[in-house]
Design a protein around this motif. Sequence first.
Motif, PDB file in Angstrom:
ATOM      1  N   VAL A  67      39.242  71.601  49.178  1.00  0.00           N
ATOM      2  CA  VAL A  67      39.485  70.252  48.831  1.00  0.00           C
ATOM      3  C   VAL A  67      39.691  69.733  47.347  1.00  0.00           C
ATOM      4  CG1 VAL A  67      38.682  67.582  49.506  1.00  0.00           C
ATOM      5  CG2 VAL A  67      38.538  69.723  50.983  1.00  0.00           C
ATOM      6  N   ASP A  68      39.222  70.458  46.510  1.00  0.00           N
ATOM      7  CA  ASP A  68      39.317  70.117  44.934  1.00  0.00           C
ATOM      8  C   ASP A  68      40.648  70.535  44.556  1.00  0.00           C
ATOM      9  OD1 ASP A  68      38.930  72.908  44.486  1.00  0.00           O
ATOM     10  OD2 ASP A  68      36.975  72.241  43.482  1.00  0.00           O
ATOM     11  N   ASN A  69      41.557  71.011  45.197  1.00  0.00           N
ATOM     12  CA  ASN A  69      43.014  71.216  44.759  1.00  0.00           C
ATOM     13  C   ASN A  69      43.090  72.513  43.734  1.00  0.00           C
ATOM     14  OD1 ASN A  69      43.101  68.890  46.122  1.00  0.00           O
ATOM     15  ND2 ASN A  69      43.746  67.723  44.182  1.00  0.00           N
ATOM     16  N   ARG A  70      42.143  73.257  43.959  1.00  0.00           N
ATOM     17  CA  ARG A  70      42.126  74.481  42.833  1.00  0.00           C
ATOM     18  C   ARG A  70      42.133  75.867  43.592  1.00  0.00           C
ATOM     19  NH1 ARG A  70      40.975  73.216  37.381  1.00  0.00           N
ATOM     20  NH2 ARG A  70      40.594  71.209  37.009  1.00  0.00           N
ATOM     21  N   ILE A  71      42.818  76.811  43.009  1.00  0.00           N
ATOM     22  CA  ILE A  71      42.718  78.254  43.419  1.00  0.00           C
ATOM     23  C   ILE A  71      41.633  78.835  42.450  1.00  0.00           C
ATOM     24  CG2 ILE A  71      43.760  80.504  43.553  1.00  0.00           C
ATOM     25  CD1 ILE A  71      46.402  79.023  43.906  1.00  0.00           C
ATOM     26  N   ARG A  72      40.477  79.425  43.011  1.00  0.00           N
ATOM     27  CA  ARG A  72      39.368  80.046  42.007  1.00  0.00           C
ATOM     28  C   ARG A  72      39.766  81.628  42.382  1.00  0.00           C
ATOM     29  NH1 ARG A  72      37.424  75.137  42.892  1.00  0.00           N
ATOM     30  NH2 ARG A  72      36.528  74.087  40.973  1.00  0.00           N
ATOM     31  N   THR A  73      39.514  82.226  41.526  1.00  0.00           N
ATOM     32  CA  THR A  73      39.592  83.802  41.594  1.00  0.00           C
ATOM     33  C   THR A  73      38.331  84.354  40.957  1.00  0.00           C
ATOM     34  OG1 THR A  73      41.922  83.753  41.167  1.00  0.00           O
ATOM     35  CG2 THR A  73      41.168  85.797  40.978  1.00  0.00           C
ATOM     36  N   TRP A  74      37.675  85.194  41.734  1.00  0.00           N
ATOM     37  CA  TRP A  74      36.219  85.901  41.257  1.00  0.00           C
ATOM     38  C   TRP A  74      36.805  87.517  41.348  1.00  0.00           C
ATOM     39  CZ3 TRP A  74      36.273  81.859  44.926  1.00  0.00           C
ATOM     40  CH2 TRP A  74      35.499  80.651  44.536  1.00  0.00           C
TER      41      TRP A  74
ATOM     42  N   ALA B 253      45.910  73.721  41.017  1.00  0.00           N
ATOM     43  CA  ALA B 253      47.210  74.334  41.853  1.00  0.00           C
ATOM     44  C   ALA B 253      48.255  73.202  42.602  1.00  0.00           C
ATOM     45  CB  ALA B 253      46.915  75.362  42.652  1.00  0.00           C
ATOM     46  N   HIS B 254      47.585  72.292  43.229  1.00  0.00           N
ATOM     47  CA  HIS B 254      48.234  71.416  44.138  1.00  0.00           C
ATOM     48  C   HIS B 254      47.710  70.035  43.877  1.00  0.00           C
ATOM     49  CE1 HIS B 254      50.527  74.120  46.797  1.00  0.00           C
ATOM     50  NE2 HIS B 254      49.325  74.958  46.603  1.00  0.00           N
TER      51      HIS B 254
ATOM     52  N   MET C 240      48.866  84.909  37.862  1.00  0.00           N
ATOM     53  CA  MET C 240      48.723  83.611  38.707  1.00  0.00           C
ATOM     54  C   MET C 240      49.472  82.433  38.041  1.00  0.00           C
ATOM     55  SD  MET C 240      46.542  83.780  41.193  1.00  0.00           S
ATOM     56  CE  MET C 240      46.790  82.232  41.639  1.00  0.00           C
ATOM     57  N   LYS C 241      50.631  82.880  37.992  1.00  0.00           N
ATOM     58  CA  LYS C 241      51.856  82.106  37.714  1.00  0.00           C
ATOM     59  C   LYS C 241      52.422  81.679  38.748  1.00  0.00           C
ATOM     60  CE  LYS C 241      52.013  83.345  32.687  1.00  0.00           C
ATOM     61  NZ  LYS C 241      52.820  83.821  31.646  1.00  0.00           N
ATOM     62  N   GLU C 242      53.097  80.565  38.882  1.00  0.00           N
ATOM     63  CA  GLU C 242      54.178  80.095  39.956  1.00  0.00           C
ATOM     64  C   GLU C 242      55.231  80.930  39.713  1.00  0.00           C
ATOM     65  OE1 GLU C 242      54.958  75.797  40.095  1.00  0.00           O
ATOM     66  OE2 GLU C 242      52.923  75.307  39.955  1.00  0.00           O
ATOM     67  N   LYS C 243      55.863  81.320  41.098  1.00  0.00           N
ATOM     68  CA  LYS C 243      57.161  82.125  41.114  1.00  0.00           C
ATOM     69  C   LYS C 243      58.014  81.021  41.453  1.00  0.00           C
ATOM     70  CE  LYS C 243      57.456  86.254  42.866  1.00  0.00           C
ATOM     71  NZ  LYS C 243      58.092  86.945  42.018  1.00  0.00           N
ATOM     72  N   HIS C 244      57.758  80.440  42.737  1.00  0.00           N
ATOM     73  CA  HIS C 244      58.552  79.335  43.416  1.00  0.00           C
ATOM     74  C   HIS C 244      57.766  78.340  43.657  1.00  0.00           C
ATOM     75  CE1 HIS C 244      61.710  82.331  43.019  1.00  0.00           C
ATOM     76  NE2 HIS C 244      61.184  83.198  43.838  1.00  0.00           N
ATOM     77  N   VAL C 245      58.278  77.189  43.899  1.00  0.00           N
ATOM     78  CA  VAL C 245      57.901  76.037  44.545  1.00  0.00           C
ATOM     79  C   VAL C 245      58.844  75.697  45.741  1.00  0.00           C
ATOM     80  CG1 VAL C 245      56.965  73.342  44.577  1.00  0.00           C
ATOM     81  CG2 VAL C 245      56.586  74.985  42.716  1.00  0.00           C
ATOM     82  N   LEU C 246      58.306  75.771  46.926  1.00  0.00           N
ATOM     83  CA  LEU C 246      59.160  75.556  48.262  1.00  0.00           C
ATOM     84  C   LEU C 246      59.724  74.219  48.377  1.00  0.00           C
ATOM     85  CD1 LEU C 246      57.992  77.808  50.839  1.00  0.00           C
ATOM     86  CD2 LEU C 246      59.369  78.493  48.851  1.00  0.00           C
TER      87      LEU C 246
END
Length: 471
Positions: A350-357, A376-377, A410-416
């Motif tokens: 819900v906080d719009n973030r992608i987290r990576t551990w 991310a969104h 962790m970079k955007e390749k495409h936005v549909l």
Amino acid sequence: MSHKQNQGQRPFRCFHVTLGLLFACVSLAIPNLAMAETEYSAVHALFEKYCMDCHGSDDPEGNLVLENYELLMKGGESGASILAGKSADSLLVKMVDGGIERDGKTIVMPPGKKKKKLDAAEIATIKAWIDAGAHAPKDPQALVKELVTPKIVPTVQPRNAINDLAFSAPQKLIAAARYGSVDLISSETRSLVRTLSGHRGSVHAVVFSADGSQLFAASGENALFGEIIQWNISDGTLIRKMQGHKDAIYSAAISPNRKLLATGSYDQTIKLWDIATGAEIKTLSGHNGGVFGLAFRPDGKILASASGDRTVKLWDVATGERRDTLTQSLKGVYAVAFSADGKKLFAGGVDNRIRTWEISATAAEGSNPILESRFAHEGAILRLAVSDDGKMLLTSAEDRTVKLWDTAEMKEKHVLELQPDWGAGLSFASKNKMIVVGRLDGSMAFYNTENGKLISTNVSAAVAKQESISK
């Protein structure tokens, strides 16, 4: 409706029912929790009335769980609670009938002066069942509760939302989870192959076995029970139904060794099931919110869970013990996914973030540092999907966007293209060359992974379903 939801609410998958219809059901429904009358069912009803506060699967007193016949007969720390044919010697009877003394005081369950005790007739019911042999219910399914509500005919055509997607490479099939059913769609022709019907409530999670020969579809009725149906894909026959949660199931995952099914429910628990027999193996408790996402690490030793309590937890699959709790998320977490090598874990919510551990070999507490927290969104992240080769990550969100990410940087390749509704279902298909998006409006779209461009849109199955419902 706000695109952002607080952690106490049920997630996006419940919103395929219109608000008007929902309010009508709430105001007009007369709950009738009915059980078929069997010898055991009468005893089970007494347990639900008096005992579940202390003897449910979540932290049971004395490790005695009374939720079903098998667990009742298993007993607890003090040994067997039931001795078939011998009610006078059965510990459970002694506990409710005042036959136990501790420190000079008579113990009567349920505990506490203000709690109502079983009356003579109710105790007699339990004794009679035990003395008759304490037999198992002839039809376990008859013990499932039902919520009976008035039939309300909608004034507009209802949406037949897609709540989740799964892809089987061996079968070249896509499973689309809907209300009360699952559609099997060919990934090659995009046509409807078969519909698997008979589910209770919305199907929120679907997962294929590794060879694609079986499908597990998880659903349930809110605040009543969770249900998993195991299907034979070749002919669409039902293999078995599994029940055990106290609320609807929202997530499911199969272990890499193909032996375990994990399910997460709004009842805040995770259950592990034996795929071969359908038996419940253990319950993992520790979350304080619904469990909306599950993922096994590729080695099968660790299970990750995402919850509305704003945490991601790591569990030891063999023992059921919690290894670590990742608390960096600011709001509820909906989805988790491991990298192909199992060394990284992605989560979104819900906080719009992608987290990576970075996840250590043991996943022990304190050994799993966060590597990145990326905005991310513009809306809550609903789904994550990692490609088979681990090089790409898919994300969908409440802002109606779907994005493809390069996992190395962790970079955007495409936005549909902007979706007409939330992408509640998300999957790679066809050797990672195709992206499949299932939406809450009931439609499905296929995109090229290389350039992010639309290949085709499949609305025929959704339209056919809606027409069937309207009739």
